[in-house]
Structures are given as C-alpha cells and as structure tokens.
Motif scaffolding. Structure first.
Motif, short mmCIF file in Angstrom:
data_model
loop_
_atom_site.label_atom_id
_atom_site.label_comp_id
_atom_site.label_asym_id
_atom_site.label_seq_id
_atom_site.Cartn_x
_atom_site.Cartn_y
_atom_site.Cartn_z
N HIS A 113 0.83 -1.21 0.00
CA HIS A 113 0.00 0.00 0.00
C HIS A 113 0.86 1.26 0.00
O HIS A 113 0.56 2.22 -0.73
CB HIS A 113 -0.93 -0.01 1.21
N LEU A 114 1.91 1.27 0.82
CA LEU A 114 2.79 2.44 0.84
C LEU A 114 3.48 2.64 -0.51
O LEU A 114 3.63 3.76 -0.99
CB LEU A 114 3.84 2.29 1.95
N ALA A 115 3.88 1.53 -1.13
CA ALA A 115 4.52 1.65 -2.45
C ALA A 115 3.53 2.19 -3.48
O ALA A 115 3.87 3.06 -4.29
CB ALA A 115 5.06 0.29 -2.88
N ALA A 116 2.29 1.68 -3.45
CA ALA A 116 1.29 2.12 -4.43
C ALA A 116 0.93 3.59 -4.22
O ALA A 116 0.62 4.30 -5.19
CB ALA A 116 0.03 1.26 -4.31
N SER A 117 1.01 4.06 -2.97
CA SER A 117 0.68 5.46 -2.69
C SER A 117 1.82 6.40 -3.03
O SER A 117 1.64 7.63 -3.06
CB SER A 117 0.32 5.62 -1.20
N GLY A 118 3.01 5.84 -3.25
CA GLY A 118 4.17 6.66 -3.55
C GLY A 118 4.80 7.32 -2.35
O GLY A 118 5.67 8.19 -2.49
N THR A 119 4.41 6.90 -1.14
CA THR A 119 4.93 7.55 0.07
C THR A 119 6.06 6.78 0.73
O THR A 119 6.73 7.31 1.61
CB THR A 119 3.80 7.75 1.10
#
Length: 394
Positions: A113-119
């Motif tokens: 999820h963090l990777a997909a959000s770019g954060t």
C-alpha cells in the motif's frame, strides 16, 4: 454507558491504564476474551469478563448483540484491531477503519500500500505457508519476519541466501501455516512516533529513541523519550500514516531515519506497550488513557493538549541472557532520588523456568524513570541497575 474491551492475554496497558481510566469515566466494562480465566480476579470489582472467540468478528458481534447494548468497542491488542473496528462499524459506533487496521497488521499489505501510494517504497517479498523463498533474488542484508507477527518474535537479520533458507525453515516449523515477509534491511537509528487522533484532529505526543540488542535479533533494551522529532521527519511519517488511513485513536509507529529519510518499520494501531504508555501518561501530565477511550465514545479531542514539555524519561528492560530458572531477582520498587521518580516492576516471577526467546519475552523486569534533568535520570537508572542482581540457573 457500556464499554466492550476485546483482549487475549492480560496486559499492563489494560490492567493499569485503560480499565482504571474507564472507571474514572464511569463506564460499565465488559471484557471479551478467549482466555477468561487469566482475566478473572485480576481486575477491580465491577469489570465483567465473558468468554468469546475474539479473533472472529462474527462471534464478537453476536456476543455483544445478545448481551448489553454497546456504547463503545475498544481493544489495545495488535491481534484484535480489525475485529474491534468491524464490530464498532456494525453497531454504528465510532472506531478505526477496519481496512486501515487490516492494512497495518498485515506487513506485506502495508508495504504494497505504501509503495502504491508513492509515500514509501521498501523492497519486500511475501512467502506463503510452506513456500521456499527465491533466495538468490533477495538484496542482502535483509530481514525475515512473520507477516502478522508482533514484539520482534522470529524477526531475524540475514546476510546470505543459505541463512535465509535456514531461518525461513525454522520459523515455518515454529509457526505452521504462517506467512512470512522478507524485506530489505532499513538502516538508521530506531525511533517511535506516538499519535492520538479523533478522525479530524491528530496530536503528536512525542516519541522514543530505542536501543536494540546486537544482531541478528531485534530486542528492545532501552527507550528514551523524545519530546519532538525534527519536523521534516515527523512530516514524512505523518504522510505515510495518512496514506495508510491511520488517524483515529492512539497509534504507535516504529521507524528509522537514514540520511534524512524516514521509513516506517511497522505500525501498531494501539498504545505503545511494555509500560512505555504508563510512563508516557505520567510524563505528559494528561489523562492519556481517558483521552483514548473518549475518542471511542465519540468525543472530540481538544484542538490543543495541555501537556508538559519539560519532562525527561527513560525505560530499561533487564533481559535474560540464557535459558533456565530465575532463582534470584529484585522485588518491585518505587523510589524518588535526586528529583527522579523511579519505578521497577518484575516481569518474571522467581521460580519460573523459561527458554531463551530472543524477544521481549526474555524481559526480567522493567525500570521506568521520569524527571526533568537528563543527566540525573541516567545516573539514577544506572545506579539502580548496578545495585540489582538477577540469577538464572540452567
């Protein structure tokens, strides 16, 4: 008003923090647990303990709907956040997003999820139960851990493919059916960020700087309170928490900072444990546990928290270094020395035999110290520890 509190094993956070806070708020409390005998007789009169398969949200909802109508649903357990959130949503009560609770409990899903959000991008690989990792494709050093583990249990630093295969096999033997995560080793000093929100307002309560045992394990040995991390670091962590949907109730986030970059290790959607929360409440000078429960009752947080900013605190965990029976140990102690309030509590009884776990289950006791002078706090804790004796007989 009726508060349902979901629990597995008894904890100091609940026994000394949340249940006394509920009493001060005048709440009627029902503890739902799958281990009722461990809870009965431990709490003050008036706390009801009922048996329930708390890991199953359907059983939780059924138990509540066939008993007293709930006004709030709460848990401080890592394992039960999703179930409590689903039950609160079912009854139309304030609570955490069950999606966010699930997202951070599942470490592989959190990374995705963090990777997909770019954060926050961290190299990671999920290993299903019984699967063998493609060890040659992994960046070394790396860390292997249970996908839904807690307290650094079975978390190991690995330097080579053959070691990764060996550790995965050992963990799978101890945890049949458990999925694992392998991820790049995140360099940097370990810190925590403690936050409290009501879904609209979020307060940063401060954090801790944590010292760990020597590799390959990650046992927390000492934590020192940090009133405020650097603003750019806090901003990075809050951005990642926003991406994960974390904003309701209390949350304990572990992260590292390396060359100015803050990267989350894990998010525990609960209060910090191992008596750090008890120390934090004393240090800040606010009714912290009541504030947490009030959010679950639907009460808004104030725009500003009137917290003390002059406090210094440190917590140490004397730790077993071998398997065996504890044959000598200090008793519970409360001292005030040079303006420092020191509290020692045993965590293992004399006469108990334990294996060596390489986790916080090796803790023999906990030393909490609060004052206003960092040098005095360090001196008093060091002096106390030097005077104590723990003996483990193989």
């Amino acid at each position: 008003m009726r508060l349902y509190l979901l629990a597995i094993n008894p904890t100091d956070s609940v026994t000394e923090g949340f249940l006394p806070a509920a009493a001060r708020l005048g709440l009627d409390v029902t503890v739902l647990t799958d281990q009722p005998e461990r809870h009965r007789g431990r709490y003050a009169a008036g706390v009801e303990v009922l048996e329930c398969d708390v890991r199953d949200f359907r059983a939780v909802i059924t138990r509540m709907s066939s008993h007293h109508t709930p006004d709030a649903v709460f848990t401080n357990s890592d394992h039960l956040q999703t179930q409590a959130a689903l039950a609160a949503e079912y009854f139309g009560l304030p609570g955490k997003s069950w999606q966010a609770a699930l997202r951070v409990k599942d470490k592989a899903q959190m990374r995705r999820h963090l990777a997909a959000s770019g954060t926050g991008t961290v190299w990671s690989m999920e290993i299903g139960p019984g699967e063998v990792p493609a060890a040659a494709d992994v960046p070394y050093p790396c860390v292997v851990k249970p996908r839904e583990g807690v307290a650094s249990e079975d978390v190991v630093l690995v330097h080579a493919p053959e070691d990764l295969l060996l550790h995965c096999k050992e963990i799978q033997a101890r945890r049949p059916g458990a999925a694992l995560v392998v991820e790049e080793y995140l360099r940097g000093d370990l810190h925590t960020l403690e936050t409290l929100g009501d879904g609209a307002v979020r307060h940063v309560l401060g954090g801790f700087r944590t010292e760990l045992s020597a590799p390959p394990h990650f046992i927390e040995k000492r934590s020192t309170f940090v009133p405020a991390h650097p603003e750019p670091v806090v901003a990075q962590i809050l951005t990642q928490l926003d991406a994960l949907g974390i904003g309701f109730g209390i949350c304990h986030t572990e992260f590292v900072v390396h060359e100015g970059r803050a990267r989350i290790i894990e998010v525990n959607y609960r209060a910090i444990g191992d008596q750090c929360d008890l120390m934090l409440a004393e240090l800040l000078g606010i009714p912290l546990f009541e504030r947490v429960l009030r959010t679950h009752l639907g009460q808004a947080l104030p725009a500003e928290l009137d917290v003390r900013r002059d406090g210094v605190a440190r917590i140490d965990w004397p730790c077993a270094d071998r398997a065996g029976t504890l044959t000598a140990a200090p008793a519970a102690t409360d001292l005030i020395v040079d303006g420092v309030r020191l509290v020692y509590r045993p965590l293992r009884a004399v006469g108990e035999r334990h294996e060596l776990y390489h986790t916080n289950r090796d803790y023999l006791g906990v030393v909490r110290a609060v004052g206003t002078d960092p040098a005095a706090v360090d001196r008093v804790v060091a002096g106390f520890l030097a005077d104590q004796h723990w003996e483990i007989t193989p």
